[in-house]
Write a protein that holds these residues in place. Structure first.
Motif, PDB file in Angstrom:
ATOM      1  N   PHE A   1      -9.673   5.896  -1.725  1.00 20.22           N
ATOM      2  CA  PHE A   1     -10.443   5.291  -0.636  1.00 20.22           C
ATOM      3  C   PHE A   1     -10.432   3.762  -0.730  1.00 20.22           C
ATOM      4  O   PHE A   1     -10.360   3.073   0.284  1.00 20.22           O
ATOM      5  N   ALA A   2     -10.487   3.226  -1.945  1.00 31.36           N
ATOM      6  CA  ALA A   2     -10.489   1.775  -2.127  1.00 31.36           C
ATOM      7  C   ALA A   2      -9.168   1.153  -1.686  1.00 31.36           C
ATOM      8  O   ALA A   2      -9.152   0.051  -1.129  1.00 31.36           O
TER       9      ALA A   2
ATOM     10  N   GLN B   1      -7.363   1.758   0.769  1.00 31.68           N
ATOM     11  CA  GLN B   1      -7.361   1.499   2.208  1.00 31.68           C
ATOM     12  C   GLN B   1      -8.112   0.223   2.564  1.00 31.68           C
ATOM     13  O   GLN B   1      -7.863  -0.381   3.593  1.00 31.68           O
ATOM     14  N   LYS B   2      -9.037  -0.200   1.717  1.00 33.37           N
ATOM     15  CA  LYS B   2      -9.862  -1.383   1.980  1.00 33.37           C
ATOM     16  C   LYS B   2      -9.184  -2.687   1.548  1.00 33.37           C
ATOM     17  O   LYS B   2      -9.540  -3.749   2.029  1.00 33.37           O
ATOM     18  N   PHE B   3      -8.230  -2.600   0.620  1.00 38.08           N
ATOM     19  CA  PHE B   3      -7.583  -3.793   0.090  1.00 38.08           C
ATOM     20  C   PHE B   3      -6.482  -4.279   1.019  1.00 38.08           C
ATOM     21  O   PHE B   3      -5.742  -3.477   1.590  1.00 38.08           O
ATOM     22  N   SER B   4      -6.347  -5.579   1.117  1.00 36.35           N
ATOM     23  CA  SER B   4      -5.192  -6.129   1.823  1.00 36.35           C
ATOM     24  C   SER B   4      -3.974  -5.983   0.909  1.00 36.35           C
ATOM     25  O   SER B   4      -4.112  -5.830  -0.313  1.00 36.35           O
TER      26      SER B   4
ATOM     27  N   LYS C   1       0.831  -1.217   0.000  1.00 38.68           N
ATOM     28  CA  LYS C   1       0.000   0.000   0.000  1.00 38.68           C
ATOM     29  C   LYS C   1       0.855   1.252   0.000  1.00 38.68           C
ATOM     30  O   LYS C   1       0.582   2.208  -0.733  1.00 38.68           O
TER      31      LYS C   1
END
Length: 111
Positions: A83-84, A86-89, A35
């Protein structure tokens, strides 16, 4: 390091994109997680892309009006992606990135 930055700048400037595809693996090699590598690649690519765009505009290689149709939707896409992310591993992000790189490579070879 300087050589990594030159590589990213060359790829981005010559191909008009792709600097991030080079920057992400290089940033990971420097110790960043998936990330952070993606987020930092965007920060690295922004000034490089702006400078390339300015130089192409000054040389008359590109007409700014040609890009107007893409800017609003590109901004929307970048907001959604921020924003997406932050949601992904890290693992899922790595797989998505790899799939995109494979898709881009196959598409380039078959065009």
């Amino acid at each position: 390091s300087a050589s990594l930055g030159i590589t990213v700048g060359l790829v981005n400037g010559v191909f008009g994109a792709g600097g991030g595809m080079v920057a992400v693996p290089l940033l990971k090699k420097c110790g960043l997680d998936q990330k952070s590598a993606h987020a930092n690649a965007v920060a690295v690519i922004l000034p490089i892309t702006l400078l390339s765009a300015i130089l192409y505009l000054v040389k008359g290689t590109v007409a700014l009006s040609d890009s107007f149709a893409f800017v609003p939707t590109g901004i929307i896409g970048s907001i959604i992606a921020t924003f997406a992310l932050q949601k992904f591993s890290n693992k899922l992000l790595q797989k998505i990135f790899a799939a995109f790189m494979i898709y881009a490579g196959v598409r380039l070879l078959t065009r």
